[in-house]
Design a protein around this motif. Structure first.
Motif, short mmCIF file in Angstrom:
data_model
loop_
_atom_site.label_atom_id
_atom_site.label_comp_id
_atom_site.label_asym_id
_atom_site.label_seq_id
_atom_site.Cartn_x
_atom_site.Cartn_y
_atom_site.Cartn_z
N SER A 1 -2.66 -10.99 -3.72
CA SER A 1 -2.29 -11.62 -2.47
C SER A 1 -3.16 -11.11 -1.32
CB SER A 1 -0.81 -11.36 -2.15
OG SER A 1 -0.52 -11.69 -0.82
N GLU A 2 -3.88 -12.01 -0.70
CA GLU A 2 -4.70 -11.62 0.45
C GLU A 2 -3.82 -11.12 1.59
OE1 GLU A 2 -7.20 -14.85 1.52
OE2 GLU A 2 -8.36 -14.82 -0.35
N GLY A 3 -2.64 -11.72 1.73
CA GLY A 3 -1.72 -11.28 2.79
C GLY A 3 -1.27 -9.85 2.59
N MET A 4 -0.94 -9.50 1.34
CA MET A 4 -0.53 -8.13 1.04
C MET A 4 -1.67 -7.15 1.32
SD MET A 4 2.64 -7.95 0.03
CE MET A 4 3.93 -8.87 -0.80
N VAL A 5 -2.87 -7.52 0.91
CA VAL A 5 -4.03 -6.65 1.13
C VAL A 5 -4.27 -6.44 2.62
CG1 VAL A 5 -6.54 -6.50 0.86
CG2 VAL A 5 -5.11 -7.16 -1.08
N ALA A 6 -4.09 -7.49 3.41
CA ALA A 6 -4.29 -7.37 4.85
C ALA A 6 -3.29 -6.38 5.45
CB ALA A 6 -4.14 -8.74 5.51
N VAL A 7 -2.01 -6.47 5.00
CA VAL A 7 -1.00 -5.54 5.50
C VAL A 7 -1.32 -4.11 5.06
CG1 VAL A 7 1.43 -4.89 5.36
CG2 VAL A 7 0.81 -7.29 5.63
N ALA A 8 -1.73 -3.94 3.80
CA ALA A 8 -2.06 -2.61 3.29
C ALA A 8 -3.21 -1.99 4.07
CB ALA A 8 -2.40 -2.70 1.80
N GLU B 1 -4.06 -2.65 7.11
CA GLU B 1 -3.58 -2.35 8.46
C GLU B 1 -2.78 -1.06 8.50
OE1 GLU B 1 -0.14 -4.30 11.14
OE2 GLU B 1 -1.73 -5.69 10.57
N LYS B 2 -1.92 -0.85 7.48
CA LYS B 2 -1.03 0.31 7.49
C LYS B 2 -1.69 1.57 6.93
CE LYS B 2 3.30 -0.15 6.33
NZ LYS B 2 3.99 0.14 7.59
N PHE B 3 -2.48 1.39 5.87
CA PHE B 3 -2.97 2.57 5.14
C PHE B 3 -4.48 2.55 4.90
CE2 PHE B 3 1.43 1.77 3.53
CZ PHE B 3 2.04 2.88 4.12
N GLY B 4 -5.19 1.70 5.62
CA GLY B 4 -6.63 1.62 5.42
C GLY B 4 -7.37 2.90 5.73
N GLY B 5 -6.74 3.81 6.46
CA GLY B 5 -7.39 5.07 6.79
C GLY B 5 -7.37 6.07 5.66
N VAL B 6 -6.50 5.85 4.64
CA VAL B 6 -6.39 6.83 3.55
C VAL B 6 -6.77 6.24 2.19
CG1 VAL B 6 -4.64 8.18 4.76
CG2 VAL B 6 -3.93 6.33 3.22
N ALA B 7 -6.83 4.93 2.08
CA ALA B 7 -7.17 4.30 0.80
C ALA B 7 -7.93 3.00 1.07
CB ALA B 7 -5.91 4.02 -0.02
N ARG B 8 -8.63 2.53 0.04
CA ARG B 8 -9.33 1.26 0.14
C ARG B 8 -8.50 0.19 -0.56
NH1 ARG B 8 -13.65 1.49 -3.10
NH2 ARG B 8 -12.84 3.40 -4.07
N PHE B 9 -8.60 -1.05 -0.08
CA PHE B 9 -7.82 -2.14 -0.66
C PHE B 9 -8.71 -3.38 -0.81
CE2 PHE B 9 -4.84 0.60 1.55
CZ PHE B 9 -3.87 0.81 0.58
N GLU B 10 -8.57 -4.05 -1.97
CA GLU B 10 -9.34 -5.25 -2.26
C GLU B 10 -8.43 -6.30 -2.88
OE1 GLU B 10 -12.37 -5.74 -1.38
OE2 GLU B 10 -12.98 -3.70 -0.85
N THR B 11 -8.80 -7.56 -2.68
CA THR B 11 -8.08 -8.66 -3.33
C THR B 11 -8.68 -8.87 -4.71
OG1 THR B 11 -7.73 -9.74 -1.20
CG2 THR B 11 -7.41 -11.09 -3.17
N ALA B 12 -7.84 -8.87 -5.74
CA ALA B 12 -8.34 -9.04 -7.11
C ALA B 12 -7.22 -9.55 -8.01
CB ALA B 12 -8.89 -7.72 -7.65
N ASP B 13 -7.59 -10.40 -8.94
CA ASP B 13 -6.70 -10.89 -9.98
C ASP B 13 -7.00 -10.07 -11.23
OD1 ASP B 13 -5.37 -12.22 -11.98
OD2 ASP B 13 -6.25 -14.18 -11.60
N VAL B 14 -6.06 -9.22 -11.65
CA VAL B 14 -6.35 -8.29 -12.74
C VAL B 14 -6.41 -8.98 -14.10
CG1 VAL B 14 -5.41 -6.31 -11.52
CG2 VAL B 14 -3.91 -7.66 -13.01
N SER B 15 -6.05 -10.25 -14.17
CA SER B 15 -6.22 -10.97 -15.43
C SER B 15 -7.65 -11.45 -15.59
CB SER B 15 -5.27 -12.15 -15.51
OG SER B 15 -5.56 -13.12 -14.52
N ARG B 16 -8.48 -11.20 -14.57
CA ARG B 16 -9.89 -11.54 -14.63
C ARG B 16 -10.73 -10.27 -14.47
NH1 ARG B 16 -10.95 -16.99 -10.99
NH2 ARG B 16 -9.99 -18.48 -12.41
N PRO B 17 -11.97 -10.28 -14.94
CA PRO B 17 -12.82 -9.08 -14.81
C PRO B 17 -12.97 -8.64 -13.36
CG PRO B 17 -13.81 -10.64 -16.34
CD PRO B 17 -12.65 -11.35 -15.70
N GLY C 1 0.77 -1.24 0.00
CA GLY C 1 0.00 0.00 0.00
C GLY C 1 0.80 1.29 0.00
N HIS C 2 2.12 1.22 -0.14
CA HIS C 2 2.92 2.45 -0.05
C HIS C 2 2.61 3.44 -1.18
CE1 HIS C 2 5.37 -0.57 2.18
NE2 HIS C 2 5.45 0.44 3.03
N LEU C 3 2.50 2.96 -2.41
CA LEU C 3 2.18 3.85 -3.52
C LEU C 3 0.76 4.38 -3.39
CD1 LEU C 3 2.80 5.21 -6.22
CD2 LEU C 3 2.14 3.07 -7.37
#
Length: 417
Positions: free
Chosen positions: A257-264, A266-282, A238-240
């Motif tokens: 990665s669900e693990g990466m999303v969980a960390v993001a 935790e660290k930056f959930g107050g300023v951005a939203r984060f979701e688990t998604a595979d961008v090769s799929r709709p 979530g740094h960028l």
């Protein structure tokens, strides 16, 4: 398993790889329901091969569809054998042939691959050297199917559909499965990141190449994002996303990665939203033409085929919207990994962070331009940035390298109407 780093086999490729003439199928493919005897057949063959080769058999594993309980398959037992050097045929071929195994495929230019048929059981004995790129793919794919019933069903449905078609050679059927196999393996690799998400987050936060080189370049190319909707693809920890949010953007970060999303979160959930998604799929949670800017920092080189992801980026972007992305520099990867053919699409392995193996594709610059253009984007800027001056004190060695050797390449592209 189909090759992950080359185009489908041509008829000439197929015939060249066979020691004798390649067998012609000219039919559909017969799939059998899972047979509990398949693991027993593997065990019997493994014991026999170990008796023949002794310590020269470094690894023997049951791979392929018959190694996955519940999965339909051609009733052929796929076995992976690793020897010290599969190019050194004198060290194992005569011994196997003396016991009735027959060498049928020889591909020294691809993973030093050899394949044998068995004396009394229908097997494919695939022989590789220790540094081969297939062992991990075999294991990731097998273990993913065993652990995820939805992946097994996806693969089985695709197998049955392809098996109903007529193929001249069985290799053509195998090549046709490449797309779904690659999809499943990519999701398996994304899941691997879960295990070192926090280690990655700590490394990316302070690493000069990330904090003082890559992220500043992406932010600069994204321009004025105040009040705009930004989709940060491959958001990792979530740094960028946080930097873009600090500039006034409404940011949604997505990562496989669900693990990466969980960390993001935790660290930056107050300023951005984060979701688990595979961008090769709709990404069904995003409407058409709802995003102003898509950023993809060091993401696309992990994908063999960019077309599905680029099509999805184009769908969610507004006309005139920006796609800003960075990838490994094609010239640097070619030199860094000491490869002979710059123009090859090739799967490579590296460590990032140190101690964690990652795999990505290198490809020529022209391939990238073609993919972007074919997806409906126009390249607005191409940048080979310099590191920020703060890197000179933080990491003098990398500062010097980044000022003299290209590491990443940056694109700002525009979604055409």
């Amino acid at each position: 398993m189909p090759k992950p780093d080359r185009d489908d086999y041509t008829e000439e490729d197929i015939n060249d790889s066979w020691v004798d003439q390649a067998p012609v199928l000219n039919s559909t493919v017969t799939l059998a329901e899972y047979d509990p005897a398949w693991p027993e057949l593997f065990d019997r063959e493994a014991k026999r091969i170990r008796r023949i080769l002794g310590e020269r058999a470094l690894v023997l594993e049951h791979v392929g569809s018959t190694s996955v309980p519940g999965l339909c398959a051609k009733p052929i037992i796929d076995i992976m054998l690793i020897v010290a050097d599969s190019d050194d045929e004198d060290a194992y071929v005569p011994q196997l042939e003396a016991e009735g195994y027959k060498l049928v495929i020889r591909e020294p230019e691809w993973e030093k691959h050899r394949c044998f048929k068995g004396p009394d059981t229908d097997i494919n004995l695939h022989v590789y050297s220790p540094d081969n790129g297939q062992a991990e793919r075999y294991r990731l794919f097998r273990d993913r199917l065993i652990a995820h019933e939805d992946e097994l069903k996806l693969y089985e449905d695709r197998k049955r559909e392809l098996a109903s078609r007529t193929w001249k050679y069985i290799q053509q059927y195998a090549d046709a499965k490449t797309e779904v196999i690659d999809e499943i393996i990519e999701r398996a690799r994304a899941a691997q990141y879960d295990g070192f998400a926090r280690l990655y987050a700590a490394h990316a936060e302070s690493s000069s190449t990330n904090a003082l080189y890559d992220r500043p370049a992406i932010v600069e190319l994204a321009g004025d994002v105040a009040g705009k909707r930004v989709l940060d693809v491959g958001s990792a920890a979530g740094h960028l996303s946080a930097l873009l949010a600090a500039k006034g953007a409404d940011v949604l970060g997505v990562d496989a990665s669900e693990g990466m999303v969980a960390v993001a979160r935790e660290k930056f959930g107050g300023v951005a939203r984060f979701e688990t998604a595979d961008v090769s799929r709709p990404m069904s949670f995003l409407e058409d033409a709802s995003i102003d800017v898509v950023t993809a920092s060091l993401v696309l080189h992990y994908l063999k085929d960019w077309a599905p992801a680029l099509a999805e980026f184009r769908r969610v972007l507004k006309p005139g919207g920006l796609l800003v992305f960075s990838v490994h520099h094609p010239g640097e990867d070619w030199r860094w990994f000491d490869k002979r053919n710059y123009f090859q699409l090739e799967l490579l392995e590296d460590e990032f962070p140190p101690g964690q193996k990652v795999r990505f594709y290198r490809r020529p610059l022209s391939w990238t331009f073609d993919a972007v253009r074919d997806a409906g984007f126009a390249v607005d800027r191409l940048v080979e940035p310099m590191p920020q001056e703060a890197a000179a004190e933080a990491d003098p060695r990398w500062y010097a390298k980044l000022r003299t050797e290209p590491r990443f390449l940056y694109f700002r592209t525009v979604r055409e109407s």
